[in-house]
Enzyme design. Structure first.
Site, PDB file in Angstrom:
ATOM      1  N   SER A 115      24.826  72.621  56.437  1.00 17.09           N
ATOM      2  CA  SER A 115      26.061  73.486  56.163  1.00 17.09           C
ATOM      3  C   SER A 115      26.502  74.104  55.277  1.00 17.09           C
ATOM      4  CB  SER A 115      26.941  72.239  57.296  1.00 17.09           C
ATOM      5  OG  SER A 115      27.033  73.438  58.260  1.00 17.09           O
ATOM      6  N   ARG A 170      40.937  73.616  62.171  1.00 12.85           N
ATOM      7  CA  ARG A 170      39.397  72.969  62.533  1.00 12.85           C
ATOM      8  C   ARG A 170      39.061  72.581  63.940  1.00 12.85           C
ATOM      9  NH1 ARG A 170      36.011  69.733  59.504  1.00 12.85           N
ATOM     10  NH2 ARG A 170      35.664  68.255  59.809  1.00 12.85           N
ATOM     11  N   ASP A 178      22.130  71.938  68.006  1.00 12.29           N
ATOM     12  CA  ASP A 178      22.766  72.656  66.940  1.00 12.29           C
ATOM     13  C   ASP A 178      23.477  74.640  67.798  1.00 12.29           C
ATOM     14  OD1 ASP A 178      24.561  74.375  64.590  1.00 12.29           O
ATOM     15  OD2 ASP A 178      23.552  73.472  63.231  1.00 12.29           O
ATOM     16  N   HIS A 216      25.747  70.033  65.912  1.00 12.01           N
ATOM     17  CA  HIS A 216      25.291  70.633  64.036  1.00 12.01           C
ATOM     18  C   HIS A 216      25.529  69.348  63.510  1.00 12.01           C
ATOM     19  CE1 HIS A 216      25.738  72.791  60.361  1.00 12.01           C
ATOM     20  NE2 HIS A 216      26.733  72.367  60.032  1.00 12.01           N
ATOM     21  N   ASP A 217      27.029  68.589  64.174  1.00 10.57           N
ATOM     22  CA  ASP A 217      27.392  67.481  63.849  1.00 10.57           C
ATOM     23  C   ASP A 217      26.532  66.240  63.547  1.00 10.57           C
ATOM     24  OD1 ASP A 217      30.093  68.292  62.038  1.00 10.57           O
ATOM     25  OD2 ASP A 217      31.339  67.008  63.935  1.00 10.57           O
TER      26      ASP A 217
HETATM   27  N1  LIG Z   1      31.953  68.119  59.942  1.00 17.17           N
HETATM   28  C1  LIG Z   1      31.281  69.149  58.937  1.00 17.17           C
HETATM   29  C2  LIG Z   1      30.854  69.699  60.066  1.00 17.17           C
HETATM   30  C3  LIG Z   1      30.268  71.169  58.975  1.00 17.17           C
HETATM   31  O1  LIG Z   1      29.016  70.963  58.881  1.00 17.17           O
HETATM   32  C4  LIG Z   1      32.515  69.563  58.185  1.00 17.17           C
HETATM   33  O2  LIG Z   1      33.611  68.524  57.754  1.00 17.17           O
HETATM   34  O3  LIG Z   1      31.849  69.771  57.091  1.00 17.17           O
END
Ligand SMILES: N[C@@H](CCO)C(=O)O
Length: 404
Positions: free
Chosen positions: A188, A260, A353, A383-384
Site C-alpha cells: 500500500s 478512516r 482489492d 486491500h487489507d
Molecule cells: N490498514 C492499512 C491499510 C492501508 O493500506 C493501514 O492502516 O495502513
C-alpha cells in the site's frame, strides 16, 4: 499557502463549538461519549512504547519543496546484521502503520505472522529494519513534533513527498552501516516507498517486493484521499490544525474517524461487507428509529480506534504525500523509470482489492524487467488482505526469497 478547502476560501471561519454531539447516544464516533477520554492527538508520547523502539537524530534534511527540517527517526530492528552486511531487509509500513511489526512474542504489530524467527522473513537469518515514516506520528518527525519555536509544527509542517520519506530511510541506512538492502518490502503506501527506492537509489537495492501498491497514484485513489482530507479539515475541532493543547475529547476525532471510515470502506470489499453485515441492525439499535446498521457501527469503531492512536495532521501530511506519488515525476514518466529497474522484483495483488486494482499491478509486473509475473492473493478481505492472509503472504515472500 492557504490550505483551506477551496470552497471555504472567502467564507466566514467555521464556528468552533465544544465538539457538540451530532446524536445523543453513547457509542461510535457520532456520539462523543467515547471521545471524551481521548487526548486531542493520538501521536506517540514518551512512555507509551510497545516493542523495542529506538530513536536516531539524523540532523537536517532538505525536502523536495526546498524546506529544511530537523529529523529524528523511530525504528525497530530484529535479527543481526551479518559480517558481510548483506542480509538487511527494509520493511515499509502502510499509511497508518508504524515501526512495530511484531512483539518479541509475536502477539502484536502489523506483520507478526510474516516476520520473526523461522517465519517468511526469518529474523534468525535477516537483519530486519522497520522505521516509522517521515511525517508519521509514532516517534519519527512529523506535524506533532516541535517546530523550532517549541510549539508543534501542526499545519506548518512542510509538504512532504514519498521521495523525501525515502531520503530519510536512506539516511537511516547510512547510519546503520547497511550498504545495500537484500530486500525492500512493503504494501500500500509502504509500497509507494518500495517503488521509489530502486528509482532513487538503484545501487542500494538488491531486490524488492511491492504488495497491493503502484508506481503512481490513480485519479480514483486521489478522489478517495480528497474526501478524507476534507473530513478532517471540516471538523470544527481540527481548528486549522492547532488542536494539540485542546482538552481531552476535543481533538478532531470525528473528522479523523470519518476519514478512516471512508478509507476503511476502500480497504475492504463489497462482498465481504455484504456477507458479514448484510442489512443487520447493530445489536440494541433500530435503524428505523435513528439507530445504526451493524456496518455503520463497524466503521464507527474503526474510526474511533484510529482517532485513539493517530494524529490528524499526520494523516493529512501522509495522505498528501500519497496523492503526489509518482516515480515518473521529472524522470521522463513511469514507464521510462520502470524499464531501468533491473533488480529482482516481486509484485503481489489481492484479487478483491478495490483500491489498488489487480489489473494495474499486472501491468506493473509486466513492465518490470526483473519480475517473473504478478502473484495473486485470493482473499475475501479486499486491500487489507495483505494484513489478514498471513499464510498466503508468508508463502509468497518465502518462495521469492528462496529464489534469490
Ligand atoms: N490498514 C492499512 C491499510 C492501508 O493500506 C493501514 O492502516 O495502513
Amino acid at each position: 499557502m492557504d490550505r483551506s478547502p477551496s470552497y471555504l476560501v472567502g467564507h466566514p471561519p467555521l464556528r468552533i463549538t465544544d465538539a457538540a454531539p451530532v446524536r445523543d447516544a453513547d457509542t461510535g464516533y457520532r456520539p462523543h461519549a467515547r471521545f471524551r477520554s481521548l487526548p486531542a492527538s493520538g501521536a506517540w508520547r514518551e512512555g507509551d512504547d510497545p516493542g523495542d523502539r529506538k530513536f536516531v537524530h539524523l540532523g537536517s534534511q532538505t525536502l523536495e519543496s526546498g524546506a529544511t527540517i530537523d529529523v529524528t527517526v523511530a525504528y525497530e530492528t530484529w535479527g543481526e546484521l551479518n559480517e558481510d552486511r548483506t542480509n538487511a531487509v527494509l520493511l515499509c509500513h502502510a499509511l497508518t502503520g508504524d515501526s512495530h511489526v511484531r512483539n518479541a512474542d509475536g502477539t502484536e504489530g502489523w506483520w507478526p505472522g510474516i516476520v520473526g524467527p523461522g517465519l517468511a522473513i526469518d529474523t534468525d537469518r535477516y537483519f530486519v529494519v522497520a522505521p516509522n515514516v517521515l511525517g508519521g506520528c509514532q516517534g519519527t518527525t512529523g506535524p506533532a513534533s516541535p517546530h523550532p519555536d517549541g510549539r508543534p509544527w501542526a499545519r506548518r509542517f512542510p509538504r512532504l513527498t514519498v521521495r523525501d520519506q525515502v531520503a530519510t530511510e536512506k539516511a537511516l541506512m547510512d547510519y546503520l552501516g547497511v550498504p545495500s538492502w537484500h530486500l525492500v518490502a512493503g504494501a500500500s503506501a509502504g509500497g509507494h516507498r518500495v517503488m521509489e527506492w530502486p528509482a532513487s537509489y538503484p545501487e542500494h537495492v538488491d531486490q524488492f517486493a511491492v504488495l497491493v501498491s503502484a508506481p503512481e497514484t490513480t485519479a480514483e485513489q486521489i478522489a478517495y484521499a480528497h474526501q478524507q482530507i476534507l473530513a478532517i479539515e471540516l471538523d470544527p475541532a481540527w481548528r486549522g490544525g492547532d488542536y494539540y493543547d485542546a482538552p481531552a475529547g476535543n481533538g478532531p476525532h470525528a473528522g479523523l474517524g470519518l476519514a478512516r471510515a471512508i478509507a476503511h470502506t476502500t480497504y475492504r470489499c463489497p462482498t465481504e461487507l455484504d456477507s458479514r453485515f448484510d442489512r443487520a441492525p447493530q445489536e440494541g439499535e433500530d435503524p428505523m428509529d435513528g439507530g445504526r446498521f451493524a456496518v455503520q457501527s463497524y466503521l464507527d469503531y474503526h474510526g474511533y480506534k484510529l482517532a485513539a492512536r493517530f494524529d490528524a495532521n499526520s494523516y493529512l501530511t501522509l495522505t498528501e504525500a500519497m496523492m503526489t506519488h509518482s516515480i515518473g515525476r521529472g524522470r521522463g514518466g513511469v514507464e521510462a523509470v520502470l524499464s531501468t529497474m533491473t533488480q529482482r522484483a516481486l509484485v503481489v495483488s489481492v484479487d478483491s482489492d478495490r483500491l489498488f486494482h489487480p489489473a494495474d499491478q499486472r501491468r506493473l509486473a509486466e513492465s518490470l524487467p526483473g519480475c517473473d509475473g504478478l502473484v495473486t492473493i485470493h482473499s475475501d478481505h479486499g486491500h487489507d488482505g495483505f494484513l489478514v492472509e498471513d499464510d498466503q503472504v508468508g508463502d509468497i515472500l518465502r518462495t521469492f526469497l528462496a529464489g534469490a
